[in-house]
Write a protein that holds these residues in place. Structure first.
Motif, PDB file in Angstrom:
ATOM      1  N   LEU A 189       0.839  -1.202   0.000  1.00  0.00           N
ATOM      2  CA  LEU A 189       0.000   0.000   0.000  1.00  0.00           C
ATOM      3  C   LEU A 189       0.873   1.251   0.000  1.00  0.00           C
ATOM      4  O   LEU A 189       0.621   2.205  -0.733  1.00  0.00           O
ATOM      5  N   ALA A 190       1.922   1.248   0.843  1.00  0.00           N
ATOM      6  CA  ALA A 190       2.770   2.435   0.937  1.00  0.00           C
ATOM      7  C   ALA A 190       3.514   2.675  -0.368  1.00  0.00           C
ATOM      8  O   ALA A 190       3.561   3.802  -0.870  1.00  0.00           O
ATOM      9  N   ALA A 191       4.094   1.607  -0.944  1.00  0.00           N
ATOM     10  CA  ALA A 191       4.875   1.792  -2.167  1.00  0.00           C
ATOM     11  C   ALA A 191       3.969   2.146  -3.343  1.00  0.00           C
ATOM     12  O   ALA A 191       4.318   2.994  -4.171  1.00  0.00           O
ATOM     13  N   SER A 192       2.775   1.542  -3.396  1.00  0.00           N
ATOM     14  CA  SER A 192       1.893   1.927  -4.509  1.00  0.00           C
ATOM     15  C   SER A 192       1.309   3.311  -4.235  1.00  0.00           C
ATOM     16  O   SER A 192       1.056   4.071  -5.167  1.00  0.00           O
ATOM     17  N   GLY A 193       1.146   3.662  -2.960  1.00  0.00           N
ATOM     18  CA  GLY A 193       0.701   5.025  -2.637  1.00  0.00           C
ATOM     19  C   GLY A 193       1.737   6.045  -3.074  1.00  0.00           C
ATOM     20  O   GLY A 193       1.409   7.141  -3.513  1.00  0.00           O
ATOM     21  N   SER A 194       3.015   5.662  -2.968  1.00  0.00           N
ATOM     22  CA  SER A 194       4.081   6.546  -3.443  1.00  0.00           C
ATOM     23  C   SER A 194       4.013   6.675  -4.955  1.00  0.00           C
ATOM     24  O   SER A 194       4.074   7.772  -5.515  1.00  0.00           O
ATOM     25  N   ALA A 195       3.887   5.552  -5.606  1.00  0.00           N
ATOM     26  CA  ALA A 195       3.898   5.568  -7.064  1.00  0.00           C
ATOM     27  C   ALA A 195       2.678   6.298  -7.631  1.00  0.00           C
ATOM     28  O   ALA A 195       2.790   7.128  -8.520  1.00  0.00           O
ATOM     29  N   ILE A 196       1.507   5.991  -7.070  1.00  0.00           N
ATOM     30  CA  ILE A 196       0.289   6.627  -7.587  1.00  0.00           C
ATOM     31  C   ILE A 196       0.198   8.027  -7.010  1.00  0.00           C
ATOM     32  O   ILE A 196       0.082   8.195  -5.801  1.00  0.00           O
ATOM     33  N   GLY A 197       0.284   9.010  -7.883  1.00  0.00           N
ATOM     34  CA  GLY A 197       0.249  10.383  -7.389  1.00  0.00           C
ATOM     35  C   GLY A 197      -0.153  11.335  -8.491  1.00  0.00           C
ATOM     36  O   GLY A 197      -0.840  10.946  -9.442  1.00  0.00           O
ATOM     37  N   LEU A 198       0.320  12.572  -8.375  1.00  0.00           N
ATOM     38  CA  LEU A 198       0.018  13.561  -9.415  1.00  0.00           C
ATOM     39  C   LEU A 198       0.456  13.031 -10.774  1.00  0.00           C
ATOM     40  O   LEU A 198      -0.166  13.312 -11.789  1.00  0.00           O
ATOM     41  N   GLY A 199       1.544  12.263 -10.764  1.00  0.00           N
ATOM     42  CA  GLY A 199       2.072  11.707 -12.004  1.00  0.00           C
ATOM     43  C   GLY A 199       1.019  10.900 -12.739  1.00  0.00           C
ATOM     44  O   GLY A 199       0.934  10.943 -13.966  1.00  0.00           O
ATOM     45  N   ASN A 200       0.204  10.154 -12.000  1.00  0.00           N
ATOM     46  CA  ASN A 200      -0.772   9.273 -12.638  1.00  0.00           C
ATOM     47  C   ASN A 200      -2.008  10.002 -13.118  1.00  0.00           C
ATOM     48  O   ASN A 200      -2.657   9.561 -14.053  1.00  0.00           O
ATOM     49  N   ILE A 201      -2.364  11.043 -12.399  1.00  0.00           N
ATOM     50  CA  ILE A 201      -3.615  11.708 -12.741  1.00  0.00           C
ATOM     51  C   ILE A 201      -3.324  12.943 -13.586  1.00  0.00           C
ATOM     52  O   ILE A 201      -3.813  13.082 -14.701  1.00  0.00           O
TER      53      ILE A 201
END
Ligand code: TRP
Length: 541
Positions: free
Chosen positions: A39-51
């Protein structure tokens, strides 16, 4: 949602092993479960970059022309580099600079600090964008989706007759609200980091599932709008003419590094809280597929809206999420404010879980290096970080006749992003692959990973790490540099900068000079713990 008991068991395959098994290890942290880490690592990855950034990159490069190079980048660069970054963390039980120091010596440590110094600059503007998103979230309940928005300069001086997200956004930039919002975002980020892994896990257990839920709601809304599916077609129809343009590939590679949180030490810091025998092939596949899955879903929702309302997001990177999407939402048949609020809440939650990881990467490195307390390390990061974010959000209008770009902060951000985004991540990626592949040894790294991986890495991993990835990254970097230095004007000189027309020259100089100096200083400081024998000794025999 109550966490199930299973979440709190130690990792099943590693009952007694803690990441810090050397005697003089400072008290670090551990994830309470594999789920917490994912959850933490995917929370890091999923961010402004994704949206925000993925959609605007995909749009800029013509939808279907973008996603194929992006998909290839995932397997050729993204997943292998993530395996390497995760493994550095578990191999050494240390964050990025100290991990590199243990594996390849002082030169590695220098590269590690240089990347974290860049991370500091990136965090400054990352949080600033989150501050704006927070203001838009609150604004969705107020004037954002209603007529009458103004900004104190032309062409927005007259109240808009229909809802105008653009007028609202520039009005916001000219106020002090973003500054308050930025302080709030920093506050939440630091709170989540207060007790390290324990508080990070608490935060991501709530935020990450909610993010997915909101995104699924948005996608259903998007594709059920009349005309929405045309956007999906645009995003997914391969465009062979586009794919042959080198620019598209360059954009896809940079976007991939940013999206997966690679090249700034983040993933190594998070993995350093894992048991040494974690399966990093499995972890890397899970995190990157979750990330890219989210990205495509976000892309579908956003492109569906763009097409349903014939929106054309002209202008910079932010205009898609900050102007076009709210504009689309204001035309929804019902629940306009709820959707507007939910969209920006989603952006804020996704961004905060990424900001947390950016700050953790730096703070944990300071703790590893100096043995100082978490509170001191967080303060050392937060003070310059908050100042930088505040500079970005100061309500100072430079050009009253702006054509879309208008405040010192927005231009500061745009120029800084250009340099940090195009160079630091990829350069660090390049150097870390060379150091790991050639100095440490790609074969040793592969042997380490394969000890615990169910899906074994073949020789192809060594070939990618030693040759393919360095060659690709080197080409992209040199080419970016060529375009920047010899391709005409320096980036940003075309902006309406008024009295700050020195920005395009000074920002890159301060960024490169500042990060190199900071890295040299930190590397030269004595370490709290002398690197004992290389951490890999255990599996060399
Ligand atoms: N990956 C995040 C995003 O997509 C941002 C981020 C967090 C990041 N940590 C990072 C980017 C480290 C590069 C490096 O928004």
């Amino acid at each position: 949602m109550a966490p199930s008991p299973r979440d709190h068991e130690p990792l099943a395959d590693t009952p007694t092993h803690t990441p810090n098994d050397d005697a003089n290890a400072v008290e670090r942290g551990v994830w309470s479960s594999k789920l917490g880490f994912i959850l933490a690592a995917s929370g890091s990855a999923i961010g402004l970059g994704n949206i925000v950034f993925f959609a605007s990159n995909a749009y800029q490069f013509g939808g279907g022309a973008f996603y194929l190079p992006y998909f290839i980048a995932l397997f050729v660069l993204g997943i292998p580099v993530m395996i390497a970054e995760f493994s550095m963390g578990t191999m050494t039980g240390r964050s990025f600079p100290m991990a590199l120091s243990r594996l390849v010596g002082k030169k590695g440590e220098f590269v590690g600090w240089w990347s974290l110094a860049s991370a500091l600059f990136i965090t400054m503007y990352y949080v600033a964008i989150l501050g704006w998103a927070l203001c838009m979230m609150v604004g969705a309940l107020g004037g954002l989706l209603e007529p009458g928005a103004t900004a104190p300069f032309a062409p927005f001086a007259e109240p808009s007759a229909t809802p105008s997200a653009t007028a609202y956004f520039f009005g916001l930039l000219a106020s002090w609200w973003p500054l308050l919002a930025v302080l709030a975002v920093w506050g939440v980020t630091l709170l989540a980091l207060w007790k390290g892994t324990e508080t990070i896990e608490k935060t991501v257990r709530i935020a990450v599932p909610l993010m997915w839920l909101f995104m699924l709601v948005l996608i259903v809304r998007g594709v059920t709008l009349p005309g929405g599916t045309d956007g999906v077609m645009y995003l997914f129809t391969p465009d062979l003419a586009g794919i042959s343009q080198p620019d598209v590939w360059k954009g896809a590679f940079s976007q991939m590094f940013f999206s997966l949180s690679l090249g700034l030490g983040t993933m190594t810091a998070y993995a350093s809280y894992l048991p040494k025998d974690s399966d990093q092939v499995n972890n890397s596949f899970m995190v990157s597929l979750l990330n890219c899955g989210f990205e495509y879903i976000a892309g579908i929702a956003i492109f569906a809206m763009l097409f349903a309302f014939s929106l054309n997001p002209v202008g910079g990177t932010l205009s898609l999420s900050f102007f076009a999407i709210p504009q689309g939402i204001s035309e929804f048949p019902f629940f306009v404010k709820t959707f507007g609020f939910a969209f920006f809440l989603l952006v804020v939650m996704a961004g905060v879980t990424s900001a947390i990881s950016l700050v953790e990467g730096m703070a944990s490195a300071i703790i590893d290096k100096t043995g100082t307390s978490r509170a001191t390390a967080l303060t050392m990061v937060a003070v310059p970080g908050v100042i930088g974010s505040i500079i970005t959000t100061l309500p100072f209008i430079v050009d009253p006749n702006l054509g879309g770009n208008g405040t010192v902060g927005l231009n500061f951000l745009d120029i800084l992003d250009h340099w940090a985004f195009s160079y630091s991540l990829l350069t660090v990626g390049l150097i870390e692959c060379v150091l790991l592949g050639w100095v440490f040894g790609a074969d040793k790294l592969r042997a380490f990973v394969n000890q615990n991986a169910k899906l074994k890495l073949g020789v192809w991993f060594e070939v990618l790490l030693k040759y393919v990835i360095p060659v690709i990254l080197f080409t992209v970097i040199v080419w970016n540099l060529y375009l920047d230095l010899f391709g005409g004007a320096l980036y940003g000189t075309a902006f309406p900068l008024g009295p700050v027309d020195w920005f395009p020259v000074v920002i890159p100089i301060v960024w490169i000079g500042g990060t190199l100096a900071l890295a040299a200083y930190l590397t030269s400081r004595p370490s709290a713990e002398e690197p004992t024998e290389p951490a890999v000794a255990a599996f060399e025999n």
